[in-house]
Write an enzyme that holds these catalytic residues in place. Structure first.
Site, PDB file in Angstrom:
ATOM      1  N   GLU A 184       0.816  -1.215   0.000  1.00 31.66           N
ATOM      2  CA  GLU A 184       0.000   0.000   0.000  1.00 31.66           C
ATOM      3  C   GLU A 184       0.845   1.258   0.000  1.00 31.66           C
ATOM      4  OE1 GLU A 184      -0.716  -2.665   1.733  1.00 31.66           O
ATOM      5  OE2 GLU A 184      -2.729  -3.226   1.107  1.00 31.66           O
TER       6      GLU A 184
ATOM      7  N   HIS B 245     -11.857  -4.679   8.740  1.00 35.55           N
ATOM      8  CA  HIS B 245     -12.494  -4.556   7.431  1.00 35.55           C
ATOM      9  C   HIS B 245     -13.740  -3.689   7.544  1.00 35.55           C
ATOM     10  CE1 HIS B 245     -10.055  -8.205   6.892  1.00 35.55           C
ATOM     11  NE2 HIS B 245     -10.100  -7.984   5.599  1.00 35.55           N
TER      12      HIS B 245
HETATM   13  C1  LIG Z   1      -1.627  -4.878   4.173  1.00 31.32           C
HETATM   14  C2  LIG Z   1      -2.742  -5.668   3.588  1.00 31.32           C
HETATM   15  N1  LIG Z   1      -3.185  -5.383   2.352  1.00 31.32           N
HETATM   16  C3  LIG Z   1      -4.203  -6.075   1.797  1.00 31.32           C
HETATM   17  C4  LIG Z   1      -4.805  -7.088   2.485  1.00 31.32           C
HETATM   18  C5  LIG Z   1      -5.990  -7.852   1.861  1.00 31.32           C
HETATM   19  N2  LIG Z   1      -5.638  -9.261   1.651  1.00 31.32           N
HETATM   20  C6  LIG Z   1      -5.964 -10.218   2.529  1.00 31.32           C
HETATM   21  S1  LIG Z   1      -5.350 -11.733   2.104  1.00 31.32           S
HETATM   22  C7  LIG Z   1      -4.669 -11.091   0.686  1.00 31.32           C
HETATM   23  C8  LIG Z   1      -3.883 -11.990  -0.219  1.00 31.32           C
HETATM   24  C9  LIG Z   1      -2.764 -12.615   0.545  1.00 31.32           C
HETATM   25  O1  LIG Z   1      -1.953 -13.344  -0.304  1.00 31.32           O
HETATM   26  P1  LIG Z   1      -0.767 -14.209   0.272  1.00 31.32           P
HETATM   27  O2  LIG Z   1       0.051 -13.407   1.191  1.00 31.32           O
HETATM   28  O3  LIG Z   1      -0.083 -14.823  -0.884  1.00 31.32           O
HETATM   29  O4  LIG Z   1      -1.481 -15.324   1.145  1.00 31.32           O
HETATM   30  P2  LIG Z   1      -2.501 -16.438   0.641  1.00 31.32           P
HETATM   31  O5  LIG Z   1      -3.853 -15.837   0.711  1.00 31.32           O
HETATM   32  O6  LIG Z   1      -2.109 -16.816  -0.731  1.00 31.32           O
HETATM   33  O7  LIG Z   1      -2.334 -17.553   1.612  1.00 31.32           O
HETATM   34  C10 LIG Z   1      -4.916  -9.733   0.574  1.00 31.32           C
HETATM   35  C11 LIG Z   1      -4.474  -8.876  -0.535  1.00 31.32           C
HETATM   36  C12 LIG Z   1      -4.329  -7.347   3.774  1.00 31.32           C
HETATM   37  N3  LIG Z   1      -4.882  -8.306   4.539  1.00 31.32           N
HETATM   38  N4  LIG Z   1      -3.300  -6.640   4.301  1.00 31.32           N
END
Ligand SMILES: Cc1ncc(C[n+]2csc(CCOP(=O)(O)OP(=O)(O)O)c2C)c(N)n1
Ligand SMILES: Cc1ncc(C[n+]2csc(CCOP(=O)(O)OP(=O)(O)O)c2C)c(N)n1
Ligand SMILES: [Mg+2]
Ligand SMILES: [Mg+2]
Lengths: 341, 324, 341, 324
Positions: D60, D127
């Site tokens: 971000e 959220h």
């Molecule tokens: C700082 C932040 N930005 C955006 C999000 C929204 N978000 C939640 S899970 C996710 C994807 C996470 O991907 P990854 O780290 O690869 O974990 P996975 O879901 O694949 O296990 C996002 C963008 C968040 N939780 N925190």
């Protein structure tokens, strides 16, 4: 490369012309900063003064490889030389330090927090690492607009700034987009008073390049010929489409963090060792040895630059500071919203 | 007796005493070790406690995350931001990690974040900010803003004892300018405001460095027209001692809320709103606010002096208030 | 290692007992999550449901190598198996998902945002990467207090979370302090819908280890024996004083980002390829082949665990949600401040 | 005609139109490309403009830094935060980089940050946040909070045209619940409030989803006792249209400031303070505020419904106000 650029690297070596421009900018940076330091000591500057003494070879090698109005450059704390090489007027420095209303910051910001963003010289905010993504965004915008051509973006950070999340997010973004950007880490062994062993645990910061998927280069920051070769080379590589370039220069800050600080925490062995060499002295010798400069030319440069800087100080000193009564206290530019709060 | 100790001395001494008295206290921040911190607030402390005064990388987000974990393990970290302005990088850890922890889990995270705050001439947009309002807006933290040497001392000690995150806003302008004979004071608890100067014609509610500007303004108006202006020092802006404020307004009938921060929202709006909600009938005139201007804090001393409230601009507001 | 720990790695290989515990926890995670998914589909769960399907071998290998009350573990989105292996009660999951007032979060937070922080199981906030520094801080505190002993801290993140500044600052801090911490990157090829090539530009995230100055390990996340060896080994290494360990596991999320998402953006070749293997099926086969488990035992486990999970659901479903009228709406714990606002 | 378009449709359509009309507009955010965004606000747009709808890493801070640089190069980026809550990670870039740029350098940075804001049942502390107040506190940004389908549409188009950073707070609860026949409205400019419902006994000043709760409360009181409650929709909270608010208070003599965010400071305090400063004499009763409770937004729907203002709690406040 566009026609307008003379190549700065040929057959892997920096051109004579480029090296001389680098050396000239180094001197300009040093002489200007010496003046600023004197003004500070004489109580003529309000606020901090942060010098790039000892880092001119790195900074100028970058600035001289870029062109204002075409490339994007976000200098940081110790980039007086690089700014001048890039094309920043000496008056921008003196006016900003002395708070002239004629300066680019009009007294609203001071010292190193200055720029000409519409000419590609970004105005730093203090928060370290913040400019990496900003320069990346400029390059992405140029690409979207189809105006990227052979433009390059560049910024410098210190060893300490590599610990910021902003640096990491920015460099990763630049790597993912494979933007033509050069990020220089001027690893001067300390962040303020904090030595590298309290800042990072890898052997060498250049080891981070692979983890970002960018090209990594190391250079001795005290040797201008090496700086010109490696940093000029990194800029040329970015320019010719080879993607982001990370350059780690090893050097020492030859002074305190700012002019308020005596830097007494710096290890004497470091000061006396290789990294403690003054890149200007080393550079003068190297250029003369290599037939790129004569002692007479050098002296003439010093003379010429001293006059330039003197004049820039004198002009800024004669100018008024901002008038708070006629100041436009608007934080937004949208005319229609100005009346509203 | 001589005015021999300063506001920054108080902050240093309070940390030393907290460390002496409580082995759970430790200090973490950039350049706070051998160097003693950018403002020397931790000078000499690493020498005494090498393991408990720790230099941090330039990682404000991780600095607060670290403190949350350490607090969960029973420690009482005091984190020094080099400037309050750099707390913006730790914003998420402060408001979402530290400040929500107790409500979410029932387990408190006792930590103190020292925020060198407020404007000084020539510091500019990124070394001058007042951050109390953004942290007060979010639930879960205590936000204190000491204005005196004694408060700087006692409130830091109290902050360490609190089980909740405390945002300790120390004003840089007061560091060396504000002197006292010693650190002793009335030991008011956090959450209690103080009547710094009593009066009967109008109340100025303020905090931190502006307390001193308010007193100056009060002096001017006293001399000018015999006006007696009461000055209330909030001391902590969250919690905010509405009772003391209202008791003062009951005496004076007139309220000026004064702060050094930006004009939209913030402490002054909260003060006015609370007084209006609970003590509207006590007001003989519209409650007023004086804040800084709605721009970043400018670098140039001339602009800076116009940007922030000054005794002169406070007097202008007070004269209007008194004339209503 | 303290007496109380049976070694999990001997002569470089995971012990039978450890592997069986891992497999058991994998099954517990899978069966619990299948129940949660069904509850979601039946409209019994408000808010999102996020599963670790396909990631159980990684998660459980970590959790089973740690001990609640002694180590510190900050699970992330896909760690139902690891939580259970670590010692989280099944009821904590069902109560939190179903909003029971009896759960550790008492309805104040839900689904995966739960923990027992005073027993070393940290309650995640959503902001990715934020827990790395938090676990590091816990370890630093233990060290200062002299209670570190052979405690270890651990957390899991996804490929996407590696792009956060928080991850970077946290890992760098842990490296500088040389804390006994294991950071697992479960590289499941996607962050929500975003494929790796839009997330990072290095060849392999394990290439980052050197840049942080921490040990780096790679593992096939679909193979429980490999996970137990590498992840168990990393925990053992951290425990025995070898400093921070970064483990990158390659795998695939066998479902959507949450149960609201069908994950249709996942490349079919990935699903059908090696990474698309179900680690539970693979694990069952491997354990049977290696004489660590019989088919009968496996079935008995499934039976036993199904009953456990069924019971945990039933209990939580019978319980009341929080009563908003008697709720203590206090965001701070300091008694003296509660009356104040 | 049928209620065929929703608030989220409006956001999507406005982005599509902005991109059609202005080649400088591009979209940046996590999962906004092929996937169309967590809330589908960018669905199909990458197909039309593959180069101008770009998926971001989970960074971000860099997302906003990127937008600042792109804006300096003449583009008009629209950045989607996946949830407003994650904007906390970009706090520094927003308040210190983007928002200070024009004042410092004279060069504006036109960018829009879309912040999916506000509570929905079961979303919990991370959220559900309403972030308008923290960004309004800092100088340099415009902060808008559309409450209707037409405003969601027209204000996003206007935001793109503004030369300053705009924090566009879109309410997630309204995404699919709020429907309209089309996107047409009165095209009020940003900075102008709207009288959503006229009345004469009291004024409720509010914004975003709370406009609808206020109207419900007004309906209840209308039926209950024939009370005529005026509802003012601020539309943008910075700038904040004090004139329209005061004109309404002039008609009703009574003010309730209503917001969904945390109770300390924020929009409601700013509204009350402005009215008190400039229109004290128009008030027949103490101005009141209703905000959410001073805890993180709870997960459980029952707690959530008690945490935020509801028609019932608004009615309670209004009855007190009317009875004064
Ligand atoms: C700082 C932040 N930005 C955006 C999000 C929204 N978000 C939640 S899970 C996710 C994807 C996470 O991907 P990854 O780290 O690869 O974990 P996975 O879901 O694949 O296990 C996002 C963008 C968040 N939780 N925190
Ligand atoms: C995010 C952030 N935190 C803290 C500071 C305060 N600060 C200014 S310069 C500096 C040291 C920088 O060290 P380094 O990056 O190594 O650069 P150098 O000064 O050595 O050139 C610090 C801590 C800052 N500017 N930004
Ligand atoms: Mg350095
Ligand atoms: Mg992933």
């Amino acid at each position: 490369m566009s026609e307008a650029f003379d190549p700065i690297i040929q057959h892997g070596a920096p051109t004579q012309e480029y090296v001389r421009r680098v050396m000239y900018a180094m001197l300009r940076g040093r002489i200007m900063e010496t003046k600023l330091s004197n003004l500070y000591k004489a109580g003529k500057i309000v606020g901090g003064v942060y010098l790039g003494k000892g880092q001119e070879a790195v900074s100028a090698s970058l600035g001289a490889a870029l062109r204002m109005g075409h490339d994007v450059f976000a200098p940081l704390i110790r980039d007086q030389a690089g700014r001048m090489a890039f094309g920043e007027a000496s008056l921008d420095a003196t006016r900003t330090y002395l708070g002239s209303a004629q300066g680019p910051m009009r007294g609203r910001d001071g010292n190193i927090h200055r720029g000409r963003p519409d000419e590609g010289l970004y105005a730093m905010i203090s928060h370290l690492g913040a400019a990496v993504s900003q320069v990346g965004g400029a390059l992405l915008a140029k690409r979207i607009q189809g105006t990227l051509g052979d433009s390059v973006g560049a910024t410098c950070v210190g060893d300490g700034a590599t610990s910021t999340g902003a640096f990491h997010e920015g460099l990763n973004f630049v790597a993912v987009e494979r933007l033509p950007m050069v990020v220089i880490i001027a690893d001067n062994q300390y962040a303020y008073s904090t030595p590298n062993e309290r800042q990072y645990a890898c052997e060498d910061l250049v080891d981070r390049a692979k983890g970002y998927g960018v090209a990594g280069h190391s250079v001795d920051g005290t040797n201008v010929l090496e700086c010109a070769r490696v940093i000029g080379g990194a800029v040329a590589a970015a320019r010719s489409g080879e993607g982001p370039q990370l350059v780690v220069a090893k050097l020492l800050r030859l002074g305190g963090h700012g002019e308020h600080d005596d830097g007494s925490y710096v290890e004497p062995e470091l000061r006396q060792g290789h990294l403690g060499r003054d890149c200007i002295e080393v550079g003068k010798e190297l250029l003369i040895q290599n037939g790129l400069l004569t002692a007479e030319q050098y002296d003439a440069w010093v003379q010429e630059i001293s006059e330039e800087c003197q004049e820039a100080v004198a002009v800024a000193q004669r100018e008024e500071g901002p008038n708070p009564y006629s100041e436009d206290w608007s934080a937004t530019s949208s005319l229609s919203l100005r009346g509203l709060k | 007796m001589s005015q021999s100790v300063t506001y920054i001395d108080a902050i240093r001494e309070a940390q030393e005493r907290a460390m002496e008295e409580n082995p759970k206290v430790f200090l973490y921040g950039q350049d706070i070790g051998k160097f003693g911190g950018a403002f020397k607030a931790t000078k000499g402390l690493q020498e005494r406690w090498p393991e408990r005064v720790i230099d941090a990388p330039i990682s404000e987000d991780a600095m607060i995350g670290m403190a949350v974990g350490a607090a969960l393990e029973g420690m009482r970290p005091i984190v020094e931001m080099q400037f309050a302005d750099f707390g913006s990088v730790a914003f998420n850890q402060i408001v979402n990690q530290a400040s929500t922890h107790y409500y979410r889990t029932g387990v408190p995270v006792p930590l103190v974040v020292r925020m060198p705050s407020g404007g000084t001439p020539g510091s500019g947009p990124f070394h001058s900010q007042s951050v109390e309002s953004i942290y007060s807006h979010y639930p879960g933290s205590v936000v204190v803003t000491p204005a005196t040497v004694a408060d700087a001392y006692s409130m830091l000690l109290q902050a360490v004892e609190l089980d909740d995150p405390v945002i300790y806003c120390e004003h840089k302008f007061l560091y060396r300018w504000l002197k006292s004979e010693n650190y002793e004071g009335d030991d008011l608890p956090i959450g209690k405001a103080r009547i710094t100067r009593s009066g009967k014609h109008a109340t100025v509610v303020t905090y931190s460095a502006m307390v001193h500007e308010a007193v100056r303004a009060a002096d001017i108006l006293q001399q000018e027209g015999g006006w007696e202006i009461e000055v209330v020092d909030l001391r902590s802006v969250k919690p905010l001692d509405t009772d003391t404020v209202i008791a003062s307004v009951a005496r004076t009938g007139r309220l000026l809320a004064l702060g050094e921060s930006f004009p939209w929202g913030g402490v002054t709006a909260e003060v006015v709103s609370r007084v209006c909600a609970d003590a509207f009938h006590l007001l003989d005139a519209p409650p007023m606010r004086v804040n800084a201007k709605n721009t970043p804090v400018p670098y140039h001393p001339k602009l800076w002096a116009m940007h922030r409230p000054t005794p002169e601009s406070i007097c202008v507001a007070l004269r209007n208030l008194l004339a209503y």
